[in-house]
Design an enzyme around this catalytic site. Sequence first.
Site, short mmCIF file in Angstrom:
data_model
loop_
_atom_site.label_atom_id
_atom_site.label_comp_id
_atom_site.label_asym_id
_atom_site.label_seq_id
_atom_site.Cartn_x
_atom_site.Cartn_y
_atom_site.Cartn_z
N HIS A 89 -5.88 3.44 -5.55
CA HIS A 89 -5.26 2.16 -5.19
C HIS A 89 -6.29 1.02 -5.19
O HIS A 89 -6.14 0.05 -4.45
CB HIS A 89 -4.55 2.29 -3.82
CG HIS A 89 -5.45 2.63 -2.68
ND1 HIS A 89 -5.08 3.48 -1.66
CD2 HIS A 89 -6.71 2.23 -2.36
CE1 HIS A 89 -6.07 3.57 -0.78
NE2 HIS A 89 -7.07 2.82 -1.19
N HIS A 126 -6.27 -1.03 5.19
CA HIS A 126 -7.72 -1.24 5.20
C HIS A 126 -8.07 -2.33 6.21
O HIS A 126 -8.69 -3.34 5.86
CB HIS A 126 -8.21 -1.61 3.81
CG HIS A 126 -7.94 -0.56 2.76
ND1 HIS A 126 -6.69 -0.33 2.23
CD2 HIS A 126 -8.77 0.32 2.16
CE1 HIS A 126 -6.76 0.64 1.33
NE2 HIS A 126 -8.01 1.06 1.27
N HIS A 168 -15.58 7.54 -4.13
CA HIS A 168 -16.13 6.19 -4.05
C HIS A 168 -16.70 5.92 -2.67
O HIS A 168 -16.25 6.47 -1.67
CB HIS A 168 -15.13 5.11 -4.44
CG HIS A 168 -13.92 4.91 -3.57
ND1 HIS A 168 -12.96 5.87 -3.38
CD2 HIS A 168 -13.49 3.83 -2.86
CE1 HIS A 168 -11.99 5.39 -2.61
NE2 HIS A 168 -12.29 4.15 -2.27
N GLU A 172 -10.29 9.24 1.27
CA GLU A 172 -8.89 8.87 1.00
C GLU A 172 -8.14 9.98 0.25
O GLU A 172 -6.92 10.05 0.31
CB GLU A 172 -8.83 7.59 0.16
CG GLU A 172 -9.23 6.34 0.91
CD GLU A 172 -9.22 5.09 0.04
OE1 GLU A 172 -9.30 4.00 0.60
OE2 GLU A 172 -9.13 5.20 -1.21
C1 DHB Z 1 -12.05 -0.65 -3.37
C2 DHB Z 1 -11.23 -0.66 -2.26
C3 DHB Z 1 -10.47 0.45 -1.95
O1 DHB Z 1 -9.61 0.46 -0.91
C4 DHB Z 1 -10.53 1.58 -2.71
O2 DHB Z 1 -9.81 2.63 -2.32
C5 DHB Z 1 -11.34 1.58 -3.83
C6 DHB Z 1 -12.10 0.46 -4.16
C7 DHB Z 1 -12.85 -1.85 -3.72
O3 DHB Z 1 -12.87 -2.82 -2.95
O4 DHB Z 1 -13.46 -1.86 -4.79
FE FE Z 2 -8.86 2.27 -0.33
#
Ligand code: DHB
Ligand code: FE
Length: 283
Positions: free
Chosen positions: A12, A59, A194, A241
């Site tokens: 997402h 978030h 990530h 996540e």
């Molecule tokens: C980013 C934010 C998110 O919530 C995620 O799941 C992946 C990347 C971002 O800010 O790049």
């Molecule tokens: Fe996220």
Amino acid sequence: MTEIIWGLGTSHVPSIGAAMDNHKSEDEYWKPLFEGYAPARKWMAENTPDVAVVIYNDHANALGLEMIPTFAIGTADGYNVADEGYGPRKVPDVLGHPELSEHILVQLVNEGFDMTVCQELDVDHGLTVPLSVYCPDPGEAWPCPVIPVLVNVLQYPQPTAARCLALGEALGRAIRSFPGNLRVAVFGTGGMSHQLAGERAGLINEEFDRAFLKDIETNPTRLAELTREDYIREAGSEGLEMIMWLIMRGAVGDDLQRVHETYHVPASNTAAALALFAAGTTA
Ligand code: DHB
Ligand code: FE
């Protein structure tokens, strides 16, 4: 009989939504990612659900860090698109399905999942980007009502992966016991590996992600046995996540067939993936 017709696991990442909103899907940077989505989008457009249950995390946009429900469900008539600092995304607000929400809520509480209830909720990129992955051109309205199911993946102690899989199994039973003939899709969102901040910012672990994508279909039990520390170590702090995909997998159940999968690095600083599963008689 209400049935689950498909499950979608999808990242997402907000910039995926921004790329669509700013007509950059054909740019060199973004084209490979969106080409990877194309077969799934075509199949989903041919197999449209009446309702989508979207498992996601806020978030710290709608829910501040003052109150952090472990699991929550929206029961509203509708949900506005959240302002995440640059104004709300220019996509339609989301219509709810309060009757199915209430039914799921009661069934889950009866099974021992004491959900927090959101009677009002703005939905952030965690929910709207997956809707855009499903439906890139919604026009005035998304193609179906949506039930948001929220998971705390931000603040320790996040729920275990095993609890997420169990919640998904209970969610599947709850959906299938709803009177009527609805066709429901379940979205598990977030990931892949990530980490957005700190020394390991930019971490991507393709080997872990590929193993996850394989086992989400055939061996979710292995993924449920990993601890939150395992996920964070291997996939980064925000890679946790991925446990939300296990809720989708639990709801879809073992009678499933992979329709399409794509994995792409990077989408901003993130490994992005999509996995689409046809369920039950749709499979
Ligand atoms: C980013 C934010 C998110 O919530 C995620 O799941 C992946 C990347 C971002 O800010 O790049
Ligand atoms: Fe996220």
